[in-house]
Write an enzyme that holds these catalytic residues in place. Sequence first.
Site, PDB file in Angstrom:
ATOM      1  N   LYS A  11       8.701  12.551  28.724  1.00 55.51           N
ATOM      2  CA  LYS A  11       7.731  11.428  28.101  1.00 55.51           C
ATOM      3  C   LYS A  11       8.992  10.428  27.622  1.00 55.51           C
ATOM      4  CE  LYS A  11       3.993  14.122  26.153  1.00 55.51           C
ATOM      5  NZ  LYS A  11       3.539  14.371  24.671  1.00 55.51           N
ATOM      6  N   TYR A  51      -4.871  10.935  29.528  1.00 51.29           N
ATOM      7  CA  TYR A  51      -5.397  11.563  28.044  1.00 51.29           C
ATOM      8  C   TYR A  51      -6.882  11.274  27.614  1.00 51.29           C
ATOM      9  CZ  TYR A  51      -0.376  12.435  26.968  1.00 51.29           C
ATOM     10  OH  TYR A  51       0.802  12.855  26.694  1.00 51.29           O
ATOM     11  N   PHE A  59      -5.411  10.336  16.672  1.00 56.42           N
ATOM     12  CA  PHE A  59      -3.924   9.864  17.059  1.00 56.42           C
ATOM     13  C   PHE A  59      -3.920   9.306  18.457  1.00 56.42           C
ATOM     14  CE2 PHE A  59      -4.936  14.325  18.414  1.00 56.42           C
ATOM     15  CZ  PHE A  59      -4.653  14.275  19.754  1.00 56.42           C
ATOM     16  N   ARG A  87       3.921  25.663  30.583  1.00 60.68           N
ATOM     17  CA  ARG A  87       3.400  25.587  29.183  1.00 60.68           C
ATOM     18  C   ARG A  87       4.382  26.621  28.272  1.00 60.68           C
ATOM     19  NH1 ARG A  87      -0.006  21.538  27.796  1.00 60.68           N
ATOM     20  NH2 ARG A  87      -0.674  22.970  25.916  1.00 60.68           N
ATOM     21  N   THR A  93       2.458  22.550  21.295  1.00 65.28           N
ATOM     22  CA  THR A  93       2.348  21.093  20.935  1.00 65.28           C
ATOM     23  C   THR A  93       3.344  20.562  19.664  1.00 65.28           C
ATOM     24  OG1 THR A  93       0.284  21.333  21.821  1.00 65.28           O
ATOM     25  CG2 THR A  93       0.772  19.375  20.759  1.00 65.28           C
ATOM     26  N   ARG A 104      10.653  21.981  23.453  1.00 61.68           N
ATOM     27  CA  ARG A 104       9.970  21.548  22.139  1.00 61.68           C
ATOM     28  C   ARG A 104      10.829  21.981  20.979  1.00 61.68           C
ATOM     29  NH1 ARG A 104       3.785  20.773  23.825  1.00 61.68           N
ATOM     30  NH2 ARG A 104       3.844  18.643  24.738  1.00 61.68           N
ATOM     31  N   ASN A 114       7.590  14.566  21.239  1.00 61.15           N
ATOM     32  CA  ASN A 114       7.763  15.984  21.733  1.00 61.15           C
ATOM     33  C   ASN A 114       8.131  16.070  23.123  1.00 61.15           C
ATOM     34  OD1 ASN A 114       5.359  15.781  23.133  1.00 61.15           O
ATOM     35  ND2 ASN A 114       3.926  17.176  21.778  1.00 61.15           N
ATOM     36  N   HIS A 117       5.236  16.797  28.897  1.00 58.27           N
ATOM     37  CA  HIS A 117       3.908  17.066  28.911  1.00 58.27           C
ATOM     38  C   HIS A 117       3.793  18.349  30.049  1.00 58.27           C
ATOM     39  CE1 HIS A 117      -0.541  16.643  29.897  1.00 58.27           C
ATOM     40  NE2 HIS A 117      -0.011  16.827  31.056  1.00 58.27           N
ATOM     41  N   GLU A 128      -4.342  15.956  37.358  1.00 60.49           N
ATOM     42  CA  GLU A 128      -3.333  15.128  36.983  1.00 60.49           C
ATOM     43  C   GLU A 128      -2.070  14.750  37.980  1.00 60.49           C
ATOM     44  OE1 GLU A 128      -1.842  17.130  33.724  1.00 60.49           O
ATOM     45  OE2 GLU A 128      -3.617  16.517  32.406  1.00 60.49           O
TER      46      GLU A 128
END
Length: 152
Positions: A11, A51, A59, A87, A93, A104, A114, A117, A128
């Site tokens: 990100k 998203y 948010f 993941r 998250t 993270r 964070n 993704h 995606e």
Amino acid sequence: MTVERTLVLVKPDGVQRGLVGDVIARLERRGLHLVGLKLLRIDEALAARHYAEHVGKPFYPGLVRFITSAPVVAMAWEGPGAVALVRSTMGTTNPATSAPGTIRGDLAVSIGTNVVHGSDSPERAAVEIDLFFGADELVAWESALAEWTVGG
Ligand code: IDP
Ligand code: MG
């Protein structure tokens, strides 16, 4: 274990902080192999599609502002169970409670910044990857390390 592909983004905070190499190194060392890679600036339209599940949440406006604020590095990674494997390597998250040793948990403190993704299901991964890559931008190849990582 089924061979899967999954989408990973470094990100804007990860790119700005110079963490691209660290993220790539962790996924490579885990035993996944890279089949697509690009640097791009996400626009509002792409953010809304990526998203989509979060549209309308409190948010969401801040999330779109953040994800469009600087370039991201988009990657497609392949391997057995790649979606869940990414993941678990990313951590939960909210970095405040991500386990040390995860991306993270080692590199972030705040849920809004964070670093990474990762797609949350094989179905979302396919959608995606399609959002970020044309078919001609994905390269299928056999990892020479497969015998030593995924077991041949
Ligand atoms: P994930 O990135 O671990 O899959 P999601 O629930 O899909 O988490 O949320 C997408 C992104 O939106 C998160 O990575 C995080 O940056 C942001 N986000 C999620 N929940 C919140 C929140 O409650 N406050 C602020 N940002 C959030
Ligand atoms: Mg998610």
